[in-house]
Design a protein around this motif. Structure first.
Motif, mmCIF file in Angstrom:
data_model
loop_
_atom_site.group_PDB
_atom_site.id
_atom_site.type_symbol
_atom_site.label_atom_id
_atom_site.label_comp_id
_atom_site.label_asym_id
_atom_site.label_seq_id
_atom_site.Cartn_x
_atom_site.Cartn_y
_atom_site.Cartn_z
ATOM 1 N N VAL A 191 0.839 -1.201 0.000
ATOM 2 C CA VAL A 191 0.000 0.000 0.000
ATOM 3 C C VAL A 191 0.874 1.251 0.000
ATOM 4 O O VAL A 191 0.608 2.224 -0.710
ATOM 5 C CB VAL A 191 -0.927 0.005 1.234
ATOM 6 N N TYR A 192 1.945 1.209 0.785
ATOM 7 C CA TYR A 192 2.842 2.363 0.868
ATOM 8 C C TYR A 192 3.541 2.631 -0.464
ATOM 9 O O TYR A 192 3.821 3.784 -0.801
ATOM 10 C CB TYR A 192 3.880 2.140 1.968
ATOM 11 N N ILE A 195 1.179 4.651 -2.429
ATOM 12 C CA ILE A 195 1.135 6.021 -1.915
ATOM 13 C C ILE A 195 2.384 6.786 -2.350
ATOM 14 O O ILE A 195 2.306 7.964 -2.738
ATOM 15 C CB ILE A 195 1.011 6.010 -0.381
ATOM 16 N N ASP A 196 3.535 6.125 -2.291
ATOM 17 C CA ASP A 196 4.785 6.757 -2.727
ATOM 18 C C ASP A 196 4.691 7.213 -4.176
ATOM 19 O O ASP A 196 5.083 8.340 -4.521
ATOM 20 C CB ASP A 196 5.956 5.772 -2.581
ATOM 21 N N GLY A 198 2.035 7.880 -5.877
ATOM 22 C CA GLY A 198 1.093 8.986 -5.993
ATOM 23 C C GLY A 198 1.698 10.310 -5.542
ATOM 24 O O GLY A 198 1.491 11.352 -6.185
ATOM 25 N N ILE A 199 2.464 10.286 -4.439
ATOM 26 C CA ILE A 199 3.096 11.507 -3.925
ATOM 27 C C ILE A 199 4.148 12.025 -4.900
ATOM 28 O O ILE A 199 4.224 13.227 -5.175
ATOM 29 C CB ILE A 199 3.724 11.231 -2.543
ATOM 30 N N ILE A 211 7.299 6.528 2.050
ATOM 31 C CA ILE A 211 6.546 6.797 3.264
ATOM 32 C C ILE A 211 6.755 5.694 4.295
ATOM 33 O O ILE A 211 6.549 5.893 5.497
ATOM 34 C CB ILE A 211 5.037 6.948 2.938
ATOM 35 N N SER A 212 7.195 4.529 3.830
ATOM 36 C CA SER A 212 7.411 3.404 4.745
ATOM 37 C C SER A 212 8.500 3.700 5.778
ATOM 38 O O SER A 212 8.539 3.084 6.838
ATOM 39 C CB SER A 212 7.761 2.135 3.960
#
Length: 255
Positions: A191-192, A195-196, A198-199, A211-212
């Motif tokens: 999941v992270y 998110i990474d 996307g950021i 983000i992890s």
């Protein structure tokens, strides 16, 4: 507040779910080295390996791994956090405290005992299972491993504050259990990664971002998490999710 904590602590240690999951953690920790021995014997039989399953286990490696099955204390905490909502216990006590949110804070404090119990049981039974097959040596890294143990206790509490938010704050036991399994098994890393991506795309970052590196469940999986990073991450996560859980629970009606 102290009486509320005592009641929650008594309710937790008498709960069948807590005892069953704790016993399962003890059994799995006890069987870790025997299972490794069995796999070695199988490889020896198939591959014709002449080496024996001996050697010396390091005490530091056992102490630095208090949560070999991290999803188990998270699951036990999820069941405990929701028990008073599920069985109506919270209705009897919510009206007797100045704020309903105190019941959430009390459960979080009780979960400190829960996470410590799982860590002690895992270490103790891992030591017993290891001693059956190997000798244990205390190296110079024991001090570092004790520091890692402390950091992982703190990181576990940060993880439990997230679980508390979904279970007690949002009153969703199913989501809390799913999140416990994902965080405790390391699957949240997938999941992270999303998110990474996307950021990086949203802000046009040229360098890699992860983000992890700032999530307590990922730091919990490291052998020796960085002390400063572990403290800051744990403090930030707990400072966000614990007050938020208390605030949301205060605003909602107890059913």
């Amino acid at each position: 507040m102290l009486n509320l904590f005592r009641m929650d602590l008594y309710r937790m240690i008498r709960a069948k779910s807590f005892l069953i999951v704790l016993a399962l953690s003890a059994l799995l920790s006890l069987c870790s080295t025997p299972a490794e021995w069995a796999l070695f014997q199988l490889a020896r039989l198939i591959g014709g390996i002449d080496e024996g399953f001996g050697g010396t286990a390091q005490l530091s490696s056992i102490l630095s791994n208090p949560y070999p099955f991290a999803f188990l204390p998270m699951i036990a905490a999820s069941l405990f956090f929701y028990a008073d909502l599920e069985f109506g216990y919270v209705k009897n006590i919510a009206g007797q405290v100045p704020k309903k949110g105190y019941t959430v804070l009390s459960k979080f404090c009780a979960s400190i005992v829960l996470s410590a119990a799982f860590a002690l049981v895992a270490i103790a039974f891992n030591l017993i299972g290891t001693l059956i097959f190997r000798s244990i040596s205390a190296s110079s890294e024991v001090g570092q491993s004790l520091l890692a143990l402390l950091m992982k206790l703190i990181l576990m509490q940060a993880c439990l504050s997230i679980v508390l938010f979904f279970v007690a704050g949002l009153k969703n036991k199913s989501l809390g259990l799913v999140l416990s399994v994902l965080m405790g098994s390391g699957l949240m890393a997938l999941v992270y990664l999303g998110i990474d991506a996307g950021i990086i795309r949203l802000f046009g970052l040229k360098s890699a971002f992860s983000i992890s590196n700032y999530m307590p469940d990922q730091l919990l999986g490291e052998t020796y998490p960085d002390t400063l990073n572990a403290i800051l991450v744990s403090a930030a996560v707990t400072a966000i999710f614990l007050p938020l859980s208390i605030w949301i629970f205060d605003k909602k009606d107890v059913k």
